[in-house]
Design an enzyme around this catalytic site. Structure first.
Site, PDB file in Angstrom:
ATOM      1  N   GLN A 173     -12.312   7.484 -31.523  1.00 35.27           N
ATOM      2  CA  GLN A 173     -12.710   8.288 -32.417  1.00 35.27           C
ATOM      3  C   GLN A 173     -13.149   8.057 -34.017  1.00 35.27           C
ATOM      4  OE1 GLN A 173     -12.747  11.394 -31.030  1.00 35.27           O
ATOM      5  NE2 GLN A 173     -13.379  12.649 -32.555  1.00 35.27           N
ATOM      6  N   GLU A 191       3.957  -2.849 -13.504  1.00 38.40           N
ATOM      7  CA  GLU A 191       5.504  -3.323 -13.614  1.00 38.40           C
ATOM      8  C   GLU A 191       6.453  -2.110 -13.831  1.00 38.40           C
ATOM      9  OE1 GLU A 191       6.221  -6.877 -15.514  1.00 38.40           O
ATOM     10  OE2 GLU A 191       4.245  -7.419 -15.346  1.00 38.40           O
ATOM     11  N   PRO A 240       0.730  -1.231   0.056  1.00 39.38           N
ATOM     12  CA  PRO A 240       0.094   0.095   0.082  1.00 39.38           C
ATOM     13  C   PRO A 240       0.819   1.299   0.026  1.00 39.38           C
ATOM     14  CG  PRO A 240      -0.868  -1.604   1.629  1.00 39.38           C
ATOM     15  CD  PRO A 240       0.424  -2.229   1.416  1.00 39.38           C
ATOM     16  N   GLY A 268       5.187   1.364  -3.852  1.00 35.88           N
ATOM     17  CA  GLY A 268       4.747   0.962  -5.219  1.00 35.88           C
ATOM     18  C   GLY A 268       6.047   1.329  -6.099  1.00 35.88           C
ATOM     19  N   ILE A 316      -1.815  -6.897  -6.431  1.00 36.45           N
ATOM     20  CA  ILE A 316      -1.100  -8.127  -6.961  1.00 36.45           C
ATOM     21  C   ILE A 316      -2.202  -8.849  -7.615  1.00 36.45           C
ATOM     22  CG2 ILE A 316      -0.161 -10.413  -6.026  1.00 36.45           C
ATOM     23  CD1 ILE A 316       1.455  -7.473  -5.279  1.00 36.45           C
TER      24      ILE A 316
HETATM   25  N1  COS Z   1      19.071  -5.250 -12.147  1.00 38.94           N
HETATM   26  C1  COS Z   1      20.097  -5.842 -10.785  1.00 38.94           C
HETATM   27  N2  COS Z   1      20.208  -5.106  -9.619  1.00 38.94           N
HETATM   28  C2  COS Z   1      19.738  -3.697  -9.841  1.00 38.94           C
HETATM   29  C3  COS Z   1      19.097  -3.335 -10.730  1.00 38.94           C
HETATM   30  C4  COS Z   1      18.693  -4.071 -11.943  1.00 38.94           C
HETATM   31  N3  COS Z   1      17.954  -3.693 -12.949  1.00 38.94           N
HETATM   32  N4  COS Z   1      18.503  -1.998 -10.532  1.00 38.94           N
HETATM   33  C5  COS Z   1      19.227  -1.513  -9.414  1.00 38.94           C
HETATM   34  N5  COS Z   1      19.735  -2.811  -8.872  1.00 38.94           N
HETATM   35  C6  COS Z   1      20.465  -2.989  -7.473  1.00 38.94           C
HETATM   36  C7  COS Z   1      21.489  -1.819  -7.524  1.00 38.94           C
HETATM   37  O1  COS Z   1      22.880  -2.053  -8.294  1.00 38.94           O
HETATM   38  C8  COS Z   1      21.737  -1.556  -5.965  1.00 38.94           C
HETATM   39  O2  COS Z   1      22.728  -2.588  -5.604  1.00 38.94           O
HETATM   40  P1  COS Z   1      23.900  -2.425  -4.269  1.00 38.94           P
HETATM   41  O3  COS Z   1      22.793  -2.531  -3.117  1.00 38.94           O
HETATM   42  O4  COS Z   1      24.791  -3.679  -4.496  1.00 38.94           O
HETATM   43  O5  COS Z   1      24.256  -0.926  -4.623  1.00 38.94           O
HETATM   44  C9  COS Z   1      20.366  -1.985  -5.490  1.00 38.94           C
HETATM   45  O6  COS Z   1      19.762  -2.739  -6.602  1.00 38.94           O
HETATM   46  C10 COS Z   1      19.470  -0.856  -5.315  1.00 38.94           C
HETATM   47  O7  COS Z   1      19.463   0.022  -6.536  1.00 38.94           O
HETATM   48  P2  COS Z   1      19.049   1.494  -6.309  1.00 38.94           P
HETATM   49  O8  COS Z   1      19.702   2.160  -5.121  1.00 38.94           O
HETATM   50  O9  COS Z   1      18.890   1.835  -7.863  1.00 38.94           O
HETATM   51  O10 COS Z   1      17.450   1.338  -6.100  1.00 38.94           O
HETATM   52  P3  COS Z   1      16.283   2.512  -5.886  1.00 38.94           P
HETATM   53  O11 COS Z   1      15.453   2.108  -4.828  1.00 38.94           O
HETATM   54  O12 COS Z   1      16.798   3.770  -6.185  1.00 38.94           O
HETATM   55  O13 COS Z   1      15.284   2.018  -6.992  1.00 38.94           O
HETATM   56  C11 COS Z   1      14.184   1.901  -9.200  1.00 38.94           C
HETATM   57  C12 COS Z   1      15.461   2.097  -8.471  1.00 38.94           C
HETATM   58  C13 COS Z   1      13.487   3.211  -9.085  1.00 38.94           C
HETATM   59  C14 COS Z   1      14.575   1.598 -10.798  1.00 38.94           C
HETATM   60  C15 COS Z   1      13.349   0.899  -8.704  1.00 38.94           C
HETATM   61  O14 COS Z   1      12.801   1.275  -7.267  1.00 38.94           O
HETATM   62  C16 COS Z   1      12.203   0.233  -9.580  1.00 38.94           C
HETATM   63  O15 COS Z   1      12.393  -0.356 -10.523  1.00 38.94           O
HETATM   64  N6  COS Z   1      11.014   0.866  -9.071  1.00 38.94           N
HETATM   65  C17 COS Z   1       9.711   0.529  -9.672  1.00 38.94           C
HETATM   66  C18 COS Z   1       9.110  -0.873  -9.118  1.00 38.94           C
HETATM   67  C19 COS Z   1       8.091  -1.452  -9.953  1.00 38.94           C
HETATM   68  O16 COS Z   1       7.921  -1.689 -11.114  1.00 38.94           O
HETATM   69  N7  COS Z   1       7.106  -1.719  -9.402  1.00 38.94           N
HETATM   70  C20 COS Z   1       6.065  -2.363 -10.032  1.00 38.94           C
HETATM   71  C21 COS Z   1       5.395  -3.477  -9.257  1.00 38.94           C
HETATM   72  S1  COS Z   1       5.809  -4.841  -9.821  1.00 38.94           S
HETATM   73  S2  COS Z   1       4.365  -5.461 -10.796  1.00 38.94           S
END
Ligand code: COS
Length: 384
Positions: free
Chosen positions: A342, A369, A132, A135, A161
């Protein structure tokens, strides 16, 4: 620069299977789409059909009972099904999303326990990351798991989910080391739906994709054995990110299917519908709309196929390309479905015709996603 030969090739068998799926979608899935939407009904019959036709085996390797045909073939199938019914396409998409963590990071024992029964379609999974209050920022999740002897005890609630109540097991991400800091101390688990303490919470009433149940699974002192951990303890955030890097192509393919389905419908309608004494596709105002819709679909497909080939090859920039394909195709889905309504005018706005459903189904592809704003973030990070 990428050499031309490295872009992608489509084997003849892929084209043949895609044609078979197109026919199945046209004859067996499209006629069910309106009532699935109207009744918000999970189509068990169509899941059985996808399973009989070996379509649910597409996300899996042959050693796990799958077709072993890769990401491009899988997403060609998603597109064909989504042209007819986006909710039914989600059945196939979730079969990939909810098993990728095990496929990419699970032990051979975990893979043998879960993947073959998903490849036959007997079992269906769910991917439980969002909450909640977490996201776009899943690193801020609150669900937690504590080790007790040989077991982990999970507490928390997830949100949005897909497959809630239908899934046989849930991939659950939980904080296992709060001190490690944001997104670091998270672990991925498999939680079977029959574990005591698991319950189905609120189910959502949605604008679109109404044939797929979405909602809140609840975990109250749910105990799982240590063998149910996916990958390494405290490395679950990477399991989630690596999964989404690949599964976002399913959303792109679904969006493209919706877009092409709407374009094809509008084009056929414009050939038949007459005003001022001629079919409306004789008017440039309509021709230009249809031409733009078709062009956007073709452009989206090139990007999607390119990204699928990158996943199949394991290219280092696959995450960037899957984000670009998801971003582009979902925006195309919104633009083309608005235009399809449209073209049909008043008829486009009523439920006797499928384009208003396509418009409603398209919207989620810009959100789930990872919102398109998150996709832009993922892409921009690769550019600095
Ligand atoms: N593949 C593998 N590892 C990854 C990665 C990827 N694509 N992206 C980030 N990581 C790793 C980073 O390297 C980092 O590792 P270390 O801890 O070793 O340094 C760790 O994960 C944290 O990465 P980061 O600091 O970039 O994380 P953030 O919290 O800033 O998140 C985003 C980055 C915004 C890209 C992420 O939170 C995201 O994808 N959010 C959207 C989530 C989503 O799609 N939700 C939908 C629900 S699922 S249906």
């Amino acid at each position: 620069m990428t050499a031309l030969a490295e872009i992608y090739t489509i084997p003849q068998e892929h084209l043949d299977f895609s044609e078979t799926i197109r026919q199945i979608a046209r004859e067996r899935i499209a006629p069910r789409a309106a009532e699935i939407d109207e009744r918000a009904e999970y189509p068990h019959d169509l899941r059985a059909l996808l399973s009989e036709q070996d379509i649910l085996a597409l996300p899996f390797e042959t050693e796990h009972g799958g077709t072993g045909t890769g990401t491009l073939m899988l997403n060609m199938a998603v597109e064909e099904i989504a042209k007819a019914c986006a909710s039914t396409a989600l059945i196939l998409m979730i079969q990939e999303l909810g098993t990728l963590p095990i496929k990419l990071f699970g032990t051979p024992a975990l893979q043998q326990r879960f993947l073959p029964r998903c490849a036959t379609g007997e079992w269906s999974p769910a991917f439980a990351l969002s909450e909640p209050d977490a996201g776009s920022d899943p690193g801020g999740m609150l669900t937690r798991a504590v080790r007790e002897g040989e077991e982990w005890v999970i507490n928390g609630a997830k949100n949005w989910i897909t497959n809630l109540g239908v899934a046989d097991f849930y991939i659950v991400f939980a904080v296992t080391n709060r001190e490690a800091g944001h997104s670091r101390g998270i672990t991925a688990f498999v939680v079977e739906a029959d574990r005591p303490g698991f319950s189905v919470g609120k189910l959502e009433h949605k604008l679109g994709i109404r044939g797929s149940p979405t909602g809140q699974p609840i975990f109250e002192d749910v105990r799982v054995p240590a063998e149910n951990v996916i990958g390494e303890v405290n490395a679950g955030f990477k399991v989630a990110m690596a999964t989404l890097d690949r599964s976002r192509l399913g959303v792109a393919a679904q969006a493209l299917g919706i877009a092409q389905g709407a374009t094809d419908y509008a084009s056929a309608y414009a050939r038949e519908r007459r005003q001022f004494g001629q079919p409306i596709n004789a008017f440039q105002a309509i021709q230009f709309k249809l031409a733009d819709m078709e062009t956007q679909c073709a452009a989206g497909r090139e990007l999607l196929y390119q990204a699928c080939a990158k996943v199949d090859r394991g290219d280092p920039d696959l995450g960037k390309y899957s984000a670009m394909a998801k971003l582009f195709c979902s925006d195309v889905a919104m633009r083309t479905t608005v235009e399809a309504v449209q073209v049909l005018g008043g008829y486009g706005y009523v439920k006797d015709y499928p384009v208003e459903r396509m418009l409603r189904d398209a919207k989620i592809t810009q959100i789930y996603e990872g919102t398109n704003e998150i996709q832009r973030l993922v892409i921009a990070r690769t550019m600095s």
